[in-house]
Design an enzyme around this catalytic site. Structure first.
Site, PDB file in Angstrom:
ATOM      1  N   TYR A 155      -6.836   6.982  -0.745  1.00  0.00           N
ATOM      2  CA  TYR A 155      -7.558   8.203  -1.123  1.00  0.00           C
ATOM      3  C   TYR A 155      -7.691   9.025   0.142  1.00  0.00           C
ATOM      4  O   TYR A 155      -8.219   8.529   1.148  1.00  0.00           O
ATOM      5  CB  TYR A 155      -8.929   7.774  -1.644  1.00  0.00           C
ATOM      6  CG  TYR A 155      -9.740   8.825  -2.335  1.00  0.00           C
ATOM      7  CD1 TYR A 155      -9.553   9.109  -3.688  1.00  0.00           C
ATOM      8  CD2 TYR A 155     -10.748   9.513  -1.653  1.00  0.00           C
ATOM      9  CE1 TYR A 155     -10.338  10.044  -4.331  1.00  0.00           C
ATOM     10  CE2 TYR A 155     -11.539  10.451  -2.301  1.00  0.00           C
ATOM     11  CZ  TYR A 155     -11.326  10.706  -3.641  1.00  0.00           C
ATOM     12  OH  TYR A 155     -12.112  11.628  -4.287  1.00  0.00           O
ATOM     13  N   GLU A 206       0.829  -1.216   0.000  1.00  0.00           N
ATOM     14  CA  GLU A 206       0.000   0.000   0.000  1.00  0.00           C
ATOM     15  C   GLU A 206       0.860   1.261   0.000  1.00  0.00           C
ATOM     16  O   GLU A 206       1.868   1.332   0.702  1.00  0.00           O
ATOM     17  CB  GLU A 206      -0.903  -0.002   1.245  1.00  0.00           C
ATOM     18  CG  GLU A 206      -1.836   1.194   1.291  1.00  0.00           C
ATOM     19  CD  GLU A 206      -3.100   0.914   2.072  1.00  0.00           C
ATOM     20  OE1 GLU A 206      -3.782  -0.082   1.770  1.00  0.00           O
ATOM     21  OE2 GLU A 206      -3.392   1.679   2.987  1.00  0.00           O
ATOM     22  N   ARG A 225     -16.256   3.900   2.609  1.00  0.00           N
ATOM     23  CA  ARG A 225     -17.078   5.022   3.042  1.00  0.00           C
ATOM     24  C   ARG A 225     -16.209   6.225   3.367  1.00  0.00           C
ATOM     25  O   ARG A 225     -16.521   7.352   3.018  1.00  0.00           O
ATOM     26  CB  ARG A 225     -17.875   4.635   4.300  1.00  0.00           C
ATOM     27  CG  ARG A 225     -18.828   5.720   4.717  1.00  0.00           C
ATOM     28  CD  ARG A 225     -19.320   5.531   6.118  1.00  0.00           C
ATOM     29  NE  ARG A 225     -18.235   5.723   7.082  1.00  0.00           N
ATOM     30  CZ  ARG A 225     -18.386   5.628   8.398  1.00  0.00           C
ATOM     31  NH1 ARG A 225     -19.571   5.293   8.888  1.00  0.00           N
ATOM     32  NH2 ARG A 225     -17.387   5.831   9.216  1.00  0.00           N
TER      33      ARG A 225
HETATM   34  P1  FAD Z   1     -18.745   0.845   5.773  1.00  0.00           P
HETATM   35  O1  FAD Z   1     -18.658  -0.460   5.090  1.00  0.00           O
HETATM   36  O2  FAD Z   1     -19.807   1.783   5.331  1.00  0.00           O
HETATM   37  O3  FAD Z   1     -18.881   0.546   7.342  1.00  0.00           O
HETATM   38  C1  FAD Z   1     -18.795   1.596   8.295  1.00  0.00           C
HETATM   39  C2  FAD Z   1     -19.707   1.282   9.494  1.00  0.00           C
HETATM   40  O4  FAD Z   1     -21.068   1.315   9.072  1.00  0.00           O
HETATM   41  C3  FAD Z   1     -19.488  -0.118  10.078  1.00  0.00           C
HETATM   42  O5  FAD Z   1     -19.745  -0.028  11.461  1.00  0.00           O
HETATM   43  C4  FAD Z   1     -20.566  -0.957   9.396  1.00  0.00           C
HETATM   44  O6  FAD Z   1     -20.929  -2.099  10.147  1.00  0.00           O
HETATM   45  C5  FAD Z   1     -21.701   0.052   9.286  1.00  0.00           C
HETATM   46  N1  FAD Z   1     -22.562  -0.176   8.121  1.00  0.00           N
HETATM   47  C6  FAD Z   1     -22.182  -0.573   6.882  1.00  0.00           C
HETATM   48  N2  FAD Z   1     -23.247  -0.634   6.062  1.00  0.00           N
HETATM   49  C7  FAD Z   1     -24.325  -0.277   6.807  1.00  0.00           C
HETATM   50  C8  FAD Z   1     -25.711  -0.137   6.523  1.00  0.00           C
HETATM   51  N3  FAD Z   1     -26.196  -0.402   5.315  1.00  0.00           N
HETATM   52  N4  FAD Z   1     -26.540   0.288   7.520  1.00  0.00           N
HETATM   53  C9  FAD Z   1     -26.048   0.566   8.771  1.00  0.00           C
HETATM   54  N5  FAD Z   1     -24.735   0.431   9.095  1.00  0.00           N
HETATM   55  C10 FAD Z   1     -23.889   0.030   8.122  1.00  0.00           C
HETATM   56  N6  FAD Z   1     -10.073   5.795   4.510  1.00  0.00           N
HETATM   57  C11 FAD Z   1      -9.801   6.798   3.621  1.00  0.00           C
HETATM   58  O7  FAD Z   1     -10.216   7.954   3.833  1.00  0.00           O
HETATM   59  N7  FAD Z   1      -9.048   6.550   2.492  1.00  0.00           N
HETATM   60  C12 FAD Z   1      -8.576   5.313   2.198  1.00  0.00           C
HETATM   61  O8  FAD Z   1      -7.914   5.122   1.162  1.00  0.00           O
HETATM   62  C13 FAD Z   1      -8.840   4.234   3.113  1.00  0.00           C
HETATM   63  N8  FAD Z   1      -8.400   2.976   2.866  1.00  0.00           N
HETATM   64  C14 FAD Z   1      -8.731   1.945   3.738  1.00  0.00           C
HETATM   65  C15 FAD Z   1      -8.311   0.636   3.451  1.00  0.00           C
HETATM   66  C16 FAD Z   1      -8.607  -0.410   4.317  1.00  0.00           C
HETATM   67  C17 FAD Z   1      -8.160  -1.803   3.992  1.00  0.00           C
HETATM   68  C18 FAD Z   1      -9.338  -0.150   5.514  1.00  0.00           C
HETATM   69  C19 FAD Z   1      -9.628  -1.264   6.486  1.00  0.00           C
HETATM   70  C20 FAD Z   1      -9.759   1.145   5.807  1.00  0.00           C
HETATM   71  C21 FAD Z   1      -9.482   2.204   4.927  1.00  0.00           C
HETATM   72  N9  FAD Z   1      -9.902   3.517   5.175  1.00  0.00           N
HETATM   73  C22 FAD Z   1      -9.620   4.529   4.282  1.00  0.00           C
HETATM   74  C23 FAD Z   1     -10.652   3.827   6.404  1.00  0.00           C
HETATM   75  C24 FAD Z   1     -12.191   3.674   6.205  1.00  0.00           C
HETATM   76  O9  FAD Z   1     -12.649   4.722   5.375  1.00  0.00           O
HETATM   77  C25 FAD Z   1     -12.829   3.750   7.594  1.00  0.00           C
HETATM   78  O10 FAD Z   1     -12.491   2.628   8.353  1.00  0.00           O
HETATM   79  C26 FAD Z   1     -14.321   4.034   7.646  1.00  0.00           C
HETATM   80  O11 FAD Z   1     -14.661   4.390   8.983  1.00  0.00           O
HETATM   81  C27 FAD Z   1     -15.214   2.874   7.240  1.00  0.00           C
HETATM   82  O12 FAD Z   1     -15.141   2.604   5.907  1.00  0.00           O
HETATM   83  P2  FAD Z   1     -15.874   1.316   5.293  1.00  0.00           P
HETATM   84  O13 FAD Z   1     -15.739   1.397   3.841  1.00  0.00           O
HETATM   85  O14 FAD Z   1     -15.463   0.084   5.998  1.00  0.00           O
HETATM   86  O15 FAD Z   1     -17.412   1.671   5.706  1.00  0.00           O
END
Ligand code: FAD
Length: 291
Positions: free
Chosen positions: A49, A17, A107
């Site tokens: 990002y 990464e 997200r």
């Molecule tokens: P989601 O999948 O939306 O989950 C977030 C929360 O919402 C969880 O508690 C989940 O259980 C809950 N949830 C999901 N769907 C629903 C629904 N339909 N209804 C109710 N609750 C729901 N951040 C950046 O800014 N840039 C990056 O490049 C970046 N890269 C990352 C790479 C990896 C491998 C990881 C693990 C994290 C990364 N992050 C990055 C951080 C990430 O943006 C955060 O961890 C963020 O808080 C959650 O993103 P997510 O996509 O997992 O969200």
């Protein structure tokens, strides 16, 4: 090449990464570091990002450069929280035009300003909303998503977190990368639970080599990860000596990777950040093990 295809290959492989900087003053040095990492020949390079989209054009530029100059597949991250539909569609169009094949749909973190906001009107409240948008674009991206062996901090419990993860996968996520963890047993327990919940896509464990004592606190703050006593002892013993700490941190990460491979994992994602020397050392440590 699509990551879904790569993940079908046998043997151990590593993905690395990198992250773009928020300002263009250091862009060239960051670009060089990402090129050095790509030149090591990982399975793919993922390009983060910036929170709030502050590095969007650099994410794309770096991902495109690595793919074209080094022939290494790239995974461009994209976040959606608080973004407008127009902006997200514009970014998707740019990725399509740049020939990006793999997108990590996230997200994004809720910054303190966003935490109190009225989210009901946001077009993208969760990563699943972005996954649907990416699918609807018709670009045929291979889509990845994030998962949390130690539970996402906003989730009430693991059951709820895994329920939402299943929805994310069903919406079109073809593989998952985990948040960093320092105790492999947490990963094995998590895998058992998600497989039981019917999530069958490949999971890439995320390993963070901690090479400086002051990274520990930040890593815990960012990820909420549990630090096993074995790791804490290592920081206590070597934290004062930068060279020793670096060597010990890389050895710990290498040990985690070997254990993962011995227990059936084939692709491990390494949070190399922009450190080609750390990436090279890990590869060197695994020279007789890598496929
Ligand atoms: P989601 O999948 O939306 O989950 C977030 C929360 O919402 C969880 O508690 C989940 O259980 C809950 N949830 C999901 N769907 C629903 C629904 N339909 N209804 C109710 N609750 C729901 N951040 C950046 O800014 N840039 C990056 O490049 C970046 N890269 C990352 C790479 C990896 C491998 C990881 C693990 C994290 C990364 N992050 C990055 C951080 C990430 O943006 C955060 O961890 C963020 O808080 C959650 O993103 P997510 O996509 O997992 O969200």
């Amino acid at each position: 090449m699509k990551i879904s295809e790569l993940l079908r290959q046998d043997g151990l492989s590593l993905s690395f990464e990198v992250f773009p900087h928020k300002t263009n003053t250091v862009f060239e040095s960051v670009k060089r570091a990402t090129e050095e990492i790509a030149a090591l020949g990982p399975a793919f390079v993922s390009v983060t990002y910036g929170a709030g989209g502050g590095t969007s054009q650099y994410t794309l530029e770096i991902a495109k450069n690595i793919k074209e100059r080094y022939g290494v597949p790239t995974l461009a991250h994209l976040t959606c929280v608080s973004s407008t539909r127009e902006l997200v569609r514009e970014r998707i169009g740019q990725m399509k035009a740049a020939g990006i094949e793999n997108v990590m749909a996230l997200r994004g973190d809720l910054t303190p300003e966003l935490e109190g906001a009225d989210r009901s009107q946001w077009p993208y409240r969760h990563a699943i909303d972005l996954i649907r948008e990416l699918k609807e674009s018709g670009a045929g991206f291979c889509i990845g998503g994030a998962c949390y062996p130690e539970v996402h901090p906003e989730s009430e419990n693991q059951r709820e977190d895994i329920l939402h993860l299943k929805e994310k996968v069903d919406a079109g996520c073809e593989f998952l990368t985990t948040q960093m963890f320092f105790d492999n047993n947490l990963l094995y327990n998590f895998l058992y639970k998600i497989r039981e919940a019917g999530i069958t896509v490949p999971v890439l464990p995320g390993i963070m080599p901690i090479t400086k004592a002051n990274q520990v606190e930040r890593a815990i703050q960012l990820s909420g990860s549990f630090m096993p006593q074995r790791f804490k002892s290592l920081v206590d013993k070597f934290g004062h000596s930068p060279d020793a700490m670096k060597q010990a941190g890389i050895a710990y990460a290498t040990d985690q990777i070997i254990d993962l491979y011995a227990n059936g994992i084939r692709t491990v994602h390494v949070y190399t950040m922009n450190n080609p020397d750390v990436a090279a050392k890990i590869l060197d440590n695994l020279s007789h093990i890598l496929g």
